[in-house]
Design a protein around this motif. Sequence first.
Motif, mmCIF file in Angstrom:
data_model
loop_
_atom_site.group_PDB
_atom_site.id
_atom_site.type_symbol
_atom_site.label_atom_id
_atom_site.label_comp_id
_atom_site.label_asym_id
_atom_site.label_seq_id
_atom_site.Cartn_x
_atom_site.Cartn_y
_atom_site.Cartn_z
ATOM 1 N N VAL A 105 0.838 -1.200 0.000
ATOM 2 C CA VAL A 105 0.000 0.000 0.000
ATOM 3 C C VAL A 105 0.872 1.249 0.000
ATOM 4 C CG1 VAL A 105 -1.626 1.338 1.400
ATOM 5 C CG2 VAL A 105 -2.011 -1.091 1.029
ATOM 6 N N ILE A 106 1.927 1.246 0.820
ATOM 7 C CA ILE A 106 2.835 2.390 0.862
ATOM 8 C C ILE A 106 3.528 2.563 -0.486
ATOM 9 C CG2 ILE A 106 4.933 3.299 1.943
ATOM 10 C CD1 ILE A 106 3.985 1.919 4.531
ATOM 11 N N ALA A 107 3.925 1.459 -1.118
ATOM 12 C CA ALA A 107 4.561 1.531 -2.438
ATOM 13 C C ALA A 107 3.606 2.140 -3.462
ATOM 14 C CB ALA A 107 5.015 0.148 -2.884
ATOM 15 N N CYS A 108 2.344 1.775 -3.404
ATOM 16 C CA CYS A 108 1.367 2.345 -4.342
ATOM 17 C C CYS A 108 1.161 3.836 -4.090
ATOM 18 C CB CYS A 108 0.043 1.596 -4.243
ATOM 19 S SG CYS A 108 0.106 -0.051 -4.947
ATOM 20 N N GLN A 109 1.190 4.245 -2.832
ATOM 21 C CA GLN A 109 1.058 5.668 -2.525
ATOM 22 C C GLN A 109 2.258 6.448 -3.074
ATOM 23 O OE1 GLN A 109 0.539 5.517 1.712
ATOM 24 N NE2 GLN A 109 -1.685 5.294 1.554
ATOM 25 N N PHE A 110 3.452 5.887 -2.935
ATOM 26 C CA PHE A 110 4.624 6.548 -3.505
ATOM 27 C C PHE A 110 4.586 6.530 -5.024
ATOM 28 C CE2 PHE A 110 6.712 6.517 0.656
ATOM 29 C CZ PHE A 110 7.333 7.746 0.622
ATOM 30 N N ALA A 111 3.964 5.534 -5.621
ATOM 31 C CA ALA A 111 3.818 5.510 -7.078
ATOM 32 C C ALA A 111 2.939 6.671 -7.542
ATOM 33 C CB ALA A 111 3.236 4.180 -7.530
ATOM 34 N N VAL A 112 1.904 6.974 -6.786
ATOM 35 C CA VAL A 112 1.052 8.130 -7.123
ATOM 36 C C VAL A 112 1.852 9.417 -6.985
ATOM 37 C CG1 VAL A 112 -0.977 9.437 -6.383
ATOM 38 C CG2 VAL A 112 -1.088 6.959 -6.528
ATOM 39 N N ILE A 113 2.637 9.535 -5.921
ATOM 40 C CA ILE A 113 3.471 10.719 -5.726
ATOM 41 C C ILE A 113 4.483 10.840 -6.864
ATOM 42 C CG2 ILE A 113 5.256 11.723 -4.232
ATOM 43 C CD1 ILE A 113 3.666 10.519 -1.866
ATOM 44 N N ALA A 114 5.080 9.711 -7.268
ATOM 45 C CA ALA A 114 6.051 9.739 -8.365
ATOM 46 C C ALA A 114 5.386 10.159 -9.673
ATOM 47 C CB ALA A 114 6.709 8.367 -8.513
ATOM 48 N N THR A 115 4.148 9.760 -9.874
ATOM 49 C CA THR A 115 3.421 10.160 -11.075
ATOM 50 C C THR A 115 3.209 11.676 -11.096
ATOM 51 O OG1 THR A 115 2.291 8.039 -11.115
ATOM 52 C CG2 THR A 115 1.312 9.812 -12.401
ATOM 53 N N TYR A 148 15.562 14.719 -8.417
ATOM 54 C CA TYR A 148 16.058 13.942 -7.279
ATOM 55 C C TYR A 148 14.899 13.355 -6.474
ATOM 56 C CZ TYR A 148 20.435 16.313 -8.360
ATOM 57 O OH TYR A 148 21.549 16.795 -8.984
ATOM 58 N N TYR A 149 13.870 14.141 -6.239
ATOM 59 C CA TYR A 149 12.696 13.636 -5.519
ATOM 60 C C TYR A 149 12.034 12.494 -6.287
ATOM 61 C CZ TYR A 149 13.072 17.953 -2.766
ATOM 62 O OH TYR A 149 13.518 18.973 -1.980
ATOM 63 N N PHE A 150 11.969 12.648 -7.597
ATOM 64 C CA PHE A 150 11.390 11.603 -8.441
ATOM 65 C C PHE A 150 12.206 10.315 -8.349
ATOM 66 C CE2 PHE A 150 11.109 9.480 -12.622
ATOM 67 C CZ PHE A 150 9.766 9.146 -12.600
ATOM 68 N N ALA A 151 13.522 10.444 -8.412
ATOM 69 C CA ALA A 151 14.389 9.262 -8.312
ATOM 70 C C ALA A 151 14.240 8.586 -6.946
ATOM 71 C CB ALA A 151 15.836 9.657 -8.547
ATOM 72 N N ILE A 152 14.141 9.376 -5.894
ATOM 73 C CA ILE A 152 13.948 8.807 -4.549
ATOM 74 C C ILE A 152 12.604 8.097 -4.466
ATOM 75 C CG2 ILE A 152 13.570 9.429 -2.123
ATOM 76 C CD1 ILE A 152 15.697 11.649 -2.564
ATOM 77 N N ALA A 153 11.559 8.715 -5.025
ATOM 78 C CA ALA A 153 10.224 8.100 -4.988
ATOM 79 C C ALA A 153 10.204 6.788 -5.769
ATOM 80 C CB ALA A 153 9.179 9.073 -5.531
ATOM 81 N N ILE A 154 10.842 6.749 -6.934
ATOM 82 C CA ILE A 154 10.892 5.516 -7.733
ATOM 83 C C ILE A 154 11.682 4.444 -6.985
ATOM 84 C CG2 ILE A 154 11.826 4.513 -9.865
ATOM 85 C CD1 ILE A 154 9.203 5.981 -10.245
ATOM 86 N N GLY A 155 12.773 4.850 -6.341
ATOM 87 C CA GLY A 155 13.554 3.895 -5.542
ATOM 88 C C GLY A 155 12.735 3.312 -4.407
ATOM 89 N N LEU A 156 11.966 4.157 -3.725
ATOM 90 C CA LEU A 156 11.107 3.665 -2.644
ATOM 91 C C LEU A 156 10.023 2.730 -3.164
ATOM 92 C CD1 LEU A 156 10.743 6.863 -0.438
ATOM 93 C CD2 LEU A 156 11.813 4.705 0.211
ATOM 94 N N VAL A 157 9.456 3.068 -4.311
ATOM 95 C CA VAL A 157 8.439 2.189 -4.903
ATOM 96 C C VAL A 157 9.029 0.816 -5.185
ATOM 97 C CG1 VAL A 157 7.039 1.794 -6.966
ATOM 98 C CG2 VAL A 157 7.001 4.022 -5.856
ATOM 99 N N ALA A 158 10.225 0.791 -5.748
ATOM 100 C CA ALA A 158 10.856 -0.492 -6.075
ATOM 101 C C ALA A 158 11.182 -1.299 -4.823
ATOM 102 C CB ALA A 158 12.127 -0.247 -6.891
ATOM 103 N N VAL A 159 11.818 -0.658 -3.847
ATOM 104 C CA VAL A 159 12.231 -1.384 -2.632
ATOM 105 C C VAL A 159 11.015 -1.856 -1.831
ATOM 106 C CG1 VAL A 159 13.384 -1.116 -0.406
ATOM 107 C CG2 VAL A 159 14.465 -0.260 -2.475
ATOM 108 N N LEU A 160 10.077 -0.952 -1.598
ATOM 109 C CA LEU A 160 8.901 -1.327 -0.809
ATOM 110 C C LEU A 160 8.020 -2.331 -1.546
ATOM 111 C CD1 LEU A 160 7.921 2.150 0.659
ATOM 112 C CD2 LEU A 160 8.998 0.259 1.865
ATOM 113 N N GLY A 161 7.901 -2.177 -2.860
ATOM 114 C CA GLY A 161 7.083 -3.105 -3.638
ATOM 115 C C GLY A 161 7.651 -4.514 -3.639
ATOM 116 N N VAL A 162 8.943 -4.631 -3.864
ATOM 117 C CA VAL A 162 9.568 -5.965 -3.877
ATOM 118 C C VAL A 162 9.526 -6.592 -2.494
ATOM 119 C CG1 VAL A 162 11.779 -7.148 -4.166
ATOM 120 C CG2 VAL A 162 11.002 -5.536 -5.883
ATOM 121 N N THR A 163 9.814 -5.801 -1.461
ATOM 122 C CA THR A 163 9.755 -6.324 -0.088
ATOM 123 C C THR A 163 8.341 -6.761 0.265
ATOM 124 O OG1 THR A 163 11.547 -4.825 0.527
ATOM 125 C CG2 THR A 163 10.288 -5.818 2.313
ATOM 126 N N GLY A 164 7.348 -5.963 -0.111
ATOM 127 C CA GLY A 164 5.962 -6.332 0.152
ATOM 128 C C GLY A 164 5.552 -7.605 -0.567
#
Length: 92
Positions: A33-43, A65-81
């Motif tokens: 869920v957190i990864a999806c929220q960051f995906a919306v922010i990245a969009t 830079y914010y976009f790159a951080i958001a995409i990184g969080l989406v990837a890490v949180l999504g894979v971990t989830g």
Amino acid sequence: MANSLLPPEERNLTPDQVEALDKRREWGHTLLVIACQFAVIATVLLLWVGQDLTYSPGWVHPMAYYFAIAIGLVAVLGVTGLILRSGTPRID
């Protein structure tokens, strides 16, 4: 009779093991869920990245830079989830 919707390795778990499995899956769902929220922010950030890269001088590109951080969080949180949610039985 064993529940045929469960994977074979989960059919003979003790109540404590079932509770631990449920907590693990709940954490996995929370991280997804957190990864999806960051995906919306990245969009939304994607709307400003092109302008930021075009008009900001030198290495000053905060939106990129914010976009790159958001995409990184989406990837890490999504894979971990997904890893934590593994083994979830399909709902037909």
